[in-house]
Write an enzyme that holds these catalytic residues in place. Sequence first.
Site, mmCIF file in Angstrom:
data_model
loop_
_atom_site.group_PDB
_atom_site.id
_atom_site.type_symbol
_atom_site.label_atom_id
_atom_site.label_comp_id
_atom_site.label_asym_id
_atom_site.label_seq_id
_atom_site.Cartn_x
_atom_site.Cartn_y
_atom_site.Cartn_z
ATOM 1 N N GLU A 104 0.730 -0.964 0.131
ATOM 2 C CA GLU A 104 -0.001 -0.070 0.074
ATOM 3 C C GLU A 104 0.877 1.233 0.103
ATOM 4 O O GLU A 104 1.790 1.349 0.785
ATOM 5 C CB GLU A 104 -0.903 -0.097 1.162
ATOM 6 N N TRP A 154 -15.650 -0.257 12.618
ATOM 7 C CA TRP A 154 -15.126 0.348 11.389
ATOM 8 C C TRP A 154 -15.315 -0.548 10.037
ATOM 9 O O TRP A 154 -15.192 -0.004 9.246
ATOM 10 C CB TRP A 154 -13.586 0.253 11.841
#
Length: 413
Positions: A350, A413
């Site tokens: 990422e 979340w």
Amino acid sequence: MKIESAETVVTSPGRNFVTLRLVTADGVTGLGDATLNGRELAVASYLRDHVAPLLIGRDARNIEDTWQYLYRGAYWRRGPVTMAAIAAVDTALWDIKAKAAGMPLYQLLGGASRRGALAYGHASGRDVPELLDSVRAHLADGYRAIRVQTGIPGLDSVYGVASSAAGSGERYDYEPARRATGGPVLPVEETWDTRAYLRHVPSVFEAVREEFGPELPLLHDGHHRMTPIQAAKLGKSLEPYDLFWLEDATPGEDQAALRLIRQHTTTPLAIGEVFNSVHDYTTLLAERLIDYVRSAVTHTGGVTAMKKLLDMAAVHGIRSGMHGPTDISPVGMAAQLHLDLAVHNFGIQEYMRHSPHSLEVFRTSYTFEDGLLHPSDTPGLGVELDLDAAGRFPYEPAYLPVNRLADGTVHDW
């Protein structure tokens, strides 16, 4: 190579970072990232008040012994604060060792296994047309793999969508944690609707595949918001669009949930950015319930611990996909890139670009070209901390948003 000083630096060049700076008696400096988004001062205190005094006079060369000394000696093990602090010490010691050896860290980890690390970027939009524009922009920037996130009809703000308005209307580009706009600093509260999300996401990937074809690697982050059966349903509905992975489909602490998801879908699964120890993974790895390890060097005990975790994953055919948002400082990102280059079971990295102010404080040498990241051949990590620049950006309280369902229930979340 005795450690002579241990300084904890807290700075906020657009977002908050905690950096440990070790200096040896012969003048070699090592840096470690200890940033824990929204709880930065807890780690800073842990380092400054409890860890730094233990380091003075220790031999900087004895990395494994220092790791075990800090992990086992405290009695209270694991947890995000402890492991971020240990990670900072460990990474700084590897930085010192590689600088003393006159070579980049990846050479000490076994040398390069590839030319560079395939990176994915974050494309997002409030609606599908804006998302498609974002994908085009990321491709133009050189990315060859794209994470796809989009707004949900009926919801004003969705975490992970850069152009979502929240708080006073600022963007999510570099800092999803919200700062004070007058009054007390409290998390922004966002409304969430999982059923609307599950209805919408498959049509988003259909549009992206129609526009960009079948070859582009596409990823998606569920941000822990689904029950196991909801995640199984989403994974199955996304199978026609051939995702690189579905990330954080359910809350990470419920490892048994991954068994149910695995039974229902062949969509590859990634999880682990909220983990902080190899012990969080043992069931997931042994039963091959995931395909990618999402932990970060910064939050998982440093280079030493992350290398061991990835070696364990490799035995089970599971690859790396290390966490790399902008709350991983350039120091932490550089440490990950050295591992990316060295380990055999690398998968993807990422990569969100840090803000210009962050790059004033942290002077980097890693590069991004043709979709690949390289840590550089500079001795050590290849990142230097500008203390004068760091001093120009004092700490500001900031918190990630809280999700609530329509009835007011706090949601995952």
